[in-house]
Write a protein that holds these residues in place. Structure first.
Motif, PDB file in Angstrom:
ATOM      1  N   VAL A   1       4.053  -1.819  -5.209  1.00  0.00           N
ATOM      2  CA  VAL A   1       4.865  -2.989  -5.537  1.00  0.00           C
ATOM      3  C   VAL A   1       3.997  -4.235  -5.496  1.00  0.00           C
ATOM      4  CG1 VAL A   1       6.835  -4.421  -4.836  1.00  0.00           C
ATOM      5  CG2 VAL A   1       6.943  -1.954  -4.538  1.00  0.00           C
TER       6      VAL A   1
ATOM      7  N   THR B   1       7.476 -11.810   2.874  1.00  0.00           N
ATOM      8  CA  THR B   1       7.773 -10.403   2.627  1.00  0.00           C
ATOM      9  C   THR B   1       6.497  -9.572   2.645  1.00  0.00           C
ATOM     10  OG1 THR B   1       9.690 -11.056   1.304  1.00  0.00           O
ATOM     11  CG2 THR B   1       8.890  -8.793   1.033  1.00  0.00           C
TER      12      THR B   1
ATOM     13  N   PHE C   1       4.578  -8.348  -5.219  1.00  0.00           N
ATOM     14  CA  PHE C   1       5.501  -9.457  -5.015  1.00  0.00           C
ATOM     15  C   PHE C   1       4.964 -10.620  -5.819  1.00  0.00           C
ATOM     16  CE2 PHE C   1       5.755  -6.989  -1.053  1.00  0.00           C
ATOM     17  CZ  PHE C   1       7.045  -6.536  -1.211  1.00  0.00           C
TER      18      PHE C   1
ATOM     19  N   ARG D   1       6.028  -8.610 -16.908  1.00  0.00           N
ATOM     20  CA  ARG D   1       6.951  -7.617 -16.345  1.00  0.00           C
ATOM     21  C   ARG D   1       6.819  -6.275 -17.067  1.00  0.00           C
ATOM     22  NH1 ARG D   1      11.057  -7.008 -13.167  1.00  0.00           N
ATOM     23  NH2 ARG D   1      11.495  -9.177 -12.741  1.00  0.00           N
TER      24      ARG D   1
ATOM     25  N   MET E   1      10.148 -13.540  -6.759  1.00  0.00           N
ATOM     26  CA  MET E   1      10.781 -14.424  -5.785  1.00  0.00           C
ATOM     27  C   MET E   1       9.998 -15.725  -5.707  1.00  0.00           C
ATOM     28  SD  MET E   1       9.694 -12.137  -2.444  1.00  0.00           S
ATOM     29  CE  MET E   1      10.242 -10.619  -3.174  1.00  0.00           C
TER      30      MET E   1
ATOM     31  N   GLU F   1       8.594  -7.328  -7.841  1.00  0.00           N
ATOM     32  CA  GLU F   1       9.662  -8.073  -7.175  1.00  0.00           C
ATOM     33  C   GLU F   1       9.356  -9.556  -7.328  1.00  0.00           C
ATOM     34  OE1 GLU F   1      12.424  -6.912  -5.793  1.00  0.00           O
ATOM     35  OE2 GLU F   1      11.864  -4.839  -6.202  1.00  0.00           O
TER      36      GLU F   1
ATOM     37  N   GLY G   1       6.079  -1.394  -9.210  1.00  0.00           N
ATOM     38  CA  GLY G   1       7.283  -2.194  -9.079  1.00  0.00           C
ATOM     39  C   GLY G   1       6.926  -3.669  -9.039  1.00  0.00           C
TER      40      GLY G   1
END
Length: 117
Positions: A61, A99, A63, A78, A91, A89, A87
């Motif tokens: 993942v 995180t 972030f 993306r 934010m 994420e 993945g």
């Protein structure tokens, strides 16, 4: 409530951030940053897909910190990251830093690509 101090055995943590910079493992990075469990470096921003593509097989993942506020990730970014099986994420950068630190302390296979606040 029980409080536990987070320790980082081998991970590179975010120490702090401020206007235009990130402090990671004691080193200051001006502008966008790309941080993995083993390294921290400047990042070319949303157009620098090659740096993110190089993480394939290393992380599960990423972030993606969009700066001071949450926003949509660029569609091309993306699509490319998800095509690689990583993945994504999205934010705000402060949330991405926090995180990342929590999951890094657990040894998770993660990275943070963050825009400055």
């Amino acid at each position: 409530m029980e409080l536990n101090e987070i320790t980082y055995t081998d991970a590179v943590p975010f120490d702090s951030y401020g206007p235009g910079f990130f402090r990671v493992a004691g080193h200051v990075i001006e502008g966008p940053a790309l941080v993995t469990l083993t390294s921290a470096r400047s990042w070319g921003g949303f157009e620098d897909l090659a740096a993110l593509e190089a993480l394939a097989g290393e992380v599960d993942v990423i972030f993606l910190g969009m700066g001071p506020e949450i926003a949509h990730a660029p569609a091309a970014l993306r699509t490319r990251i998800e095509t690689l099986g990583i993945g994504l994420e999205v934010m705000a950068s402060p949330a991405a830093c926090r995180t990342y630190n929590v999951l890094a302390s657990e040894g998770r296979r993660i990275a943070a690509a963050v825009m400055p606040v």
